[in-house]
Design an enzyme around this catalytic site. Sequence first.
Site, mmCIF file in Angstrom:
data_model
loop_
_atom_site.group_PDB
_atom_site.id
_atom_site.type_symbol
_atom_site.label_atom_id
_atom_site.label_comp_id
_atom_site.label_asym_id
_atom_site.label_seq_id
_atom_site.Cartn_x
_atom_site.Cartn_y
_atom_site.Cartn_z
ATOM 1 N N CYS A 44 5.406 -0.280 4.692
ATOM 2 C CA CYS A 44 6.038 -0.546 3.420
ATOM 3 C C CYS A 44 7.311 0.355 3.343
ATOM 4 C CB CYS A 44 4.966 -0.360 2.322
ATOM 5 S SG CYS A 44 3.996 -1.605 2.198
ATOM 6 N N ILE A 65 0.623 4.163 1.062
ATOM 7 C CA ILE A 65 0.467 4.969 2.265
ATOM 8 C C ILE A 65 1.027 4.237 3.435
ATOM 9 C CG2 ILE A 65 -1.259 6.645 1.261
ATOM 10 C CD1 ILE A 65 -3.243 5.413 3.032
ATOM 11 N N SER A 66 1.402 2.942 3.323
ATOM 12 C CA SER A 66 1.764 2.271 4.544
ATOM 13 C C SER A 66 3.016 2.514 5.103
ATOM 14 C CB SER A 66 1.743 0.709 4.097
ATOM 15 O OG SER A 66 2.376 -0.064 4.989
ATOM 16 N N PRO A 67 3.205 2.946 6.440
ATOM 17 C CA PRO A 67 4.325 3.251 6.935
ATOM 18 C C PRO A 67 5.369 2.060 7.050
ATOM 19 C CG PRO A 67 2.671 3.008 8.764
ATOM 20 C CD PRO A 67 1.868 3.015 7.439
ATOM 21 N N GLY A 86 0.797 -0.997 -0.027
ATOM 22 C CA GLY A 86 -0.200 -0.051 -0.069
ATOM 23 C C GLY A 86 0.798 1.222 -0.006
#
Length: 199
Positions: free
Chosen positions: A15, A11-13, A9
Amino acid sequence: MAHIDYYLGTISPWCYLAGNRLEEIAARHGAQITYKPLDLLQLFDRTGGIRPADRHASRMEYRAQELPRWAAHLGMPLNLKPAHWPVNMAPSSYAIIAAQAAGGGDLGGLVQAILRAVWADQRDISDDAVIRDLLGASGFDPALADKGLFVGAETYGRNLEEAVQAGAFGAPFYVVRETDQRFWGQDRLDFLDRHLAQA
């Protein structure tokens, strides 16, 4: 040759905190990566997860401690409350999909640049100008931001379905196709590395 499906994703921190470790692991073992950006919030909905906005305060308080801990451990800058979060993940996901199809640039670098834009650089990844800039900086034609939107939307939706079928329920989520070994979270990359070494 091993093949890794990487469900992410934009907007995933978590990731973001994966950095370039997946690409380093793949290079070390001669593995290929297919990047599969998807609507992470819908993945939560489909697989029994809870969207961040709906999580219990205890979970969010722990998240607020754990993210800076990991950022410090990895030596990565992190804004715990980004100026542009959450935002629409579709435009940045379409850009990754288009860049992967076009080739010729640093795809892993583009993914990392998009994530860094959110969590370190305070940029709005739903803004076409930002996406064009990130594409160009990663060696891709900035015009990809405006091309293949129908294919991008179709692939984006298909990635969600494939993630559910593959057993993914969060991000980052890595699946080794040949062995169906699944690894959830940037903190499982060492296990992925070990698995590929033994395969």
